[in-house]
Write an enzyme that holds these catalytic residues in place. Sequence first.
Site, short mmCIF file in Angstrom:
data_model
loop_
_atom_site.label_atom_id
_atom_site.label_comp_id
_atom_site.label_asym_id
_atom_site.label_seq_id
_atom_site.Cartn_x
_atom_site.Cartn_y
_atom_site.Cartn_z
N GLY B 132 0.81 -1.22 0.00
CA GLY B 132 0.00 0.00 0.00
C GLY B 132 0.84 1.26 0.00
O GLY B 132 1.07 1.88 1.04
N SER B 134 0.83 3.63 -3.19
CA SER B 134 0.19 4.67 -4.01
C SER B 134 -1.12 5.15 -3.38
O SER B 134 -1.83 4.39 -2.73
CB SER B 134 -0.12 4.13 -5.39
OG SER B 134 1.03 3.60 -5.97
N SER B 166 -2.53 -4.06 -5.64
CA SER B 166 -2.69 -5.35 -6.32
C SER B 166 -3.05 -6.44 -5.33
O SER B 166 -2.41 -6.57 -4.28
CB SER B 166 -1.39 -5.73 -7.02
OG SER B 166 -1.03 -4.75 -7.96
N GLU B 250 14.98 -5.09 -6.35
CA GLU B 250 13.60 -5.00 -6.80
C GLU B 250 13.48 -4.67 -8.27
O GLU B 250 12.61 -5.14 -8.96
CB GLU B 250 12.96 -3.87 -6.02
CG GLU B 250 11.81 -4.30 -5.19
CD GLU B 250 11.38 -3.12 -4.37
OE1 GLU B 250 11.74 -3.11 -3.20
OE2 GLU B 250 10.75 -2.21 -4.93
C1 LIG Z 1 -0.77 -2.97 -12.77
C2 LIG Z 1 -0.39 -2.06 -11.68
C3 LIG Z 1 -0.27 -2.55 -10.40
C4 LIG Z 1 0.06 -1.72 -9.35
N1 LIG Z 1 0.13 -2.24 -8.10
C5 LIG Z 1 0.42 -1.41 -7.06
C6 LIG Z 1 0.41 -1.91 -5.73
O1 LIG Z 1 0.20 -3.11 -5.50
N2 LIG Z 1 0.69 -1.06 -4.73
C7 LIG Z 1 0.94 0.25 -4.94
O2 LIG Z 1 1.19 0.98 -3.98
N3 LIG Z 1 0.94 0.77 -6.19
C8 LIG Z 1 0.67 -0.04 -7.25
N4 LIG Z 1 0.65 0.48 -8.53
C9 LIG Z 1 0.82 1.92 -8.71
C10 LIG Z 1 2.13 2.35 -9.27
O3 LIG Z 1 3.14 2.25 -8.33
C11 LIG Z 1 1.94 3.80 -9.76
O4 LIG Z 1 1.08 3.72 -10.88
C12 LIG Z 1 3.20 4.48 -10.14
O5 LIG Z 1 3.96 4.78 -9.00
C13 LIG Z 1 2.95 5.77 -10.91
O6 LIG Z 1 2.03 6.60 -10.27
P1 LIG Z 1 0.75 7.16 -11.03
O7 LIG Z 1 0.07 6.04 -11.70
O8 LIG Z 1 -0.01 7.96 -10.07
O9 LIG Z 1 1.30 8.12 -12.17
P2 LIG Z 1 1.87 9.59 -12.00
O10 LIG Z 1 2.95 9.63 -11.02
O11 LIG Z 1 0.75 10.55 -11.80
O12 LIG Z 1 2.49 9.82 -13.43
C14 LIG Z 1 1.73 10.15 -14.58
C15 LIG Z 1 2.73 10.48 -15.69
O13 LIG Z 1 3.53 11.60 -15.29
C16 LIG Z 1 4.89 11.27 -15.33
N5 LIG Z 1 5.61 11.92 -14.25
C17 LIG Z 1 5.32 11.94 -12.93
N6 LIG Z 1 6.27 12.59 -12.25
C18 LIG Z 1 7.19 12.99 -13.15
C19 LIG Z 1 8.42 13.69 -13.05
N7 LIG Z 1 8.93 14.11 -11.89
N8 LIG Z 1 9.09 13.93 -14.21
C20 LIG Z 1 8.62 13.48 -15.40
N9 LIG Z 1 7.47 12.82 -15.53
C21 LIG Z 1 6.77 12.57 -14.43
C22 LIG Z 1 4.94 9.78 -15.18
O14 LIG Z 1 6.12 9.23 -15.71
C23 LIG Z 1 3.71 9.35 -15.95
O15 LIG Z 1 4.02 9.31 -17.31
C24 LIG Z 1 0.31 -0.35 -9.59
C25 LIG Z 1 0.24 0.15 -10.88
C26 LIG Z 1 -0.11 -0.69 -11.93
C27 LIG Z 1 -0.20 -0.12 -13.30
#
Ligand SMILES: Cc1cc2nc3c(=O)[nH]c(=O)nc-3n(C[C@H](O)[C@H](O)[C@H](O)COP(=O)(O)OP(=O)(O)OC[C@H]3O[C@@H](n4cnc5c(N)ncnc54)[C@H](O)[C@@H]3O)c2cc1C
Lengths: 365, 391
Positions: B132, B134, B166, B250
């Site tokens: 947990g 995100s 997940s 990782e």
């Molecule tokens: C299939 C799947 C399973 C997952 N499982 C888990 C889980 O079990 N537990 C958990 O905690 N999380 C989980 N996640 C979440 C995952 O860790 C996040 O999706 C990830 O950290 C990105 O965050 P976000 O989706 O909010 O995208 P954002 O951070 O909002 O990013 C959106 C876009 O902006 C870009 N961006 C953001 N910051 C910057 C920067 N500083 N410079 C340039 N570009 C930037 C990113 O690269 C991306 O293209 C899962 C995600 C997926 C897809």
Amino acid sequence: MNVPDEARLMLVESATRLFTDHVDQKMLDAAKHDGWSQKLWQVLEQAELPRVSIPEELGGAGGTLSDAAAVLRVAGRYCAPVPLAETGMLAGWMLACSGLAVPRGPLAVGPVHDETLTARKDGGRWIISGKLARVPWARMAGRLVLLARDGDRDLVASVDPAQCKITPGRNLDDEPRDEVVLEDVVLPDADAAPAGAGVTREMLCYRGALARSIAMAGALERALELSVAYAQQRVQFGRKIGQFQAIQQELARFAGEVAAAVAAALSTAGVLERHAVGKAGHEDVMLAVATAKIRVAQAAHEGALIAHQVHGAIGVTDEYALHHSTLRLWAWREEFGNEAKWAMALGRAIHARGAGELWATLTKN
Amino acid sequence: MFFENVDFSGLELPPAALRLREEVRAFLKAEVAAGTFIPHLGHTEFDADFTRRVAERGWIGMTWPRAYGGQERSYLERFVVTEEMLAAAAPCAAHWFGDRQTGPSLLRYGSEHLKNKYLPVIARGECYFALGMSEPNSGSDLASVRTRAERVPGGWRVTGQKVWTSWAHKAHAFFVLCRTVPDIGKRHDGLSQLIVELDAPGVTVRPIRFMNGHHHFNEVFLDNVFIPDDMVVGEAGQGWKQITSELAFERSGPERYMTTFALLVELTRRLGQAPDERAQEMVGRLTARLWTLRRMSLAIALTLEPASADGGAIDLATEAALVKDMGTFYEREITDAARLLTVVEPTPDATDSFERYLAETIVFAPISTIRGGTTQVLRTLIARRLLGSLK
Ligand SMILES: Cc1cc2nc3c(=O)[nH]c(=O)nc-3n(C[C@H](O)[C@H](O)[C@H](O)COP(=O)(O)OP(=O)(O)OC[C@H]3O[C@@H](n4cnc5c(N)ncnc54)[C@H](O)[C@@H]3O)c2cc1C
């Protein structure tokens, strides 16, 4: 822990010091006219660097193929305008494996393309004929070490270049790539021997492709270093261009390509080394060499263009050093087979083995 | 510059790892022959029965001390098990987080109580963990999490919302990154990791459907959930350091470049023994890239191996980011080659493995470059190491 042994680290350190002291842009520019640097060659030879991986009893400096690869990587990084790989990893290897002493001085090697030289015995001497295209460094070499066909066996011949007709040619950064014609060249028996164990046209091509892959990995490292340094210093819009995320993202991608190139090339040297002691099969060598040349050539394609993009216009001038690296990358990727040729060979081998063997092939050490 | 002082010329697995590989292959072959699972690509499937059978072999938590249910085997042996599972597209989701994240974190930071409570049951394949981190407003910028824990007698009261968790709907507990000290500018301070059992009062798990309808991840609401003191992992306030310290392992593992590998095998099978030159060339390129990625991943595992006990003498976190970045792009290349070399309209419920894998890898193509650090964030990290801090 998986770190190189002390001896190799020291070798790399001393090679790096030597190239730093003796290679600069003025010297590289001058080498474009002469096709090479005699002075650098002498320094390298004094340090025995061209003979690393050749057994000491045959005139070499000892050490493993991975040691030679480590030196060649540094030479590639400095764009050293000398036949380092040709002398040790290729010609020196052919001679030493066939029981012939490795003479001092720069050596050239052939054939590097599909041609065949013919050899025939005439009493106590050999007569050799044929025409070779784009032989690296032929006009500078003390000897041409050639693989010639005598009926159904191969002969390793150490030929005096003065006996051949050599027409100068060059590659993109003016390294010598010469045409060599042998018209009934007469060779005393002592200068030739049946090709030793493992010395074949095929293996020469493998080692050539490996040598170019290693040097390219080094050239890529230099192109990345120059790009990083430039991004740290060039200011536009009131900021260093390295502060722009667009530049950062390209440099990061570049760094990945460089790391992959280094990994592929040096790993492959390791596979050849294991092959020499019976721990890897012949086809393992082919798979590894193909991988190295494919992966490094891809990295060269991506990396060289990112390097130029980061540099803007200054990078494409002859007064700025980058072109020595990028022109070599573009030249070397074609030598001993480009990535398309090797990819087809690799794909063919994978398919011939069948889908069920793919994973076993990849995980074989 | 990167991989400084890493030796690529050796990279040989020790005999124990090679023997283990044969055991794992035999196990998986028998599983496939018995039809115990249907291989799927994308995110690995959750199959508690399979996980228990893997646990019986001693392949979960295999590097952990025996005292906590482990086998004290090497990271290289774990590397071998992981890559064999991926090659077979085996359903490992039930033990995935426990084996890769929970276990190592607890061993490094957890109290004796937590280690005894969770490690043996994870290793037996009886307890499943989720992660947990995100939140709706905290993705890449994890340090901005708002879930907060407030001090109460004997523990903490936790309130907030996690997303994309997940398998939270099947797991027993999850690691929660939360703020235990208000953010007063030094944003990396004051974060903590707690373990929250998913059946605790105040916890609500709701599905978030994947675009193909799959229930893979969830949102998890925490409403004043009581967490006793002994469920805090490590020191309260040190959460950031803890989550960033394990990144080298990782990010560089085979799961970063092998999630579409089974498709490459099926593609090769479909193309047959003597395909045309275009197919040969594409398969050749894909093979070369995979071989290279594996060498890099293996080099990291081999280099970290003995250091792993004393906390990592060589820092390869950026190298791991490189492997993840390139590996996740590589995975898509397989999918594209499979599309371009065959004439198949992707069908999700195809019985033919090749066709099913193709459909699955197309739909799941976006995920691997997002989770575990997005491409852009990884590249920023890599660039920082290249360029240093520019002022
Ligand atoms: C299939 C799947 C399973 C997952 N499982 C888990 C889980 O079990 N537990 C958990 O905690 N999380 C989980 N996640 C979440 C995952 O860790 C996040 O999706 C990830 O950290 C990105 O965050 P976000 O989706 O909010 O995208 P954002 O951070 O909002 O990013 C959106 C876009 O902006 C870009 N961006 C953001 N910051 C910057 C920067 N500083 N410079 C340039 N570009 C930037 C990113 O690269 C991306 O293209 C899962 C995600 C997926 C897809």
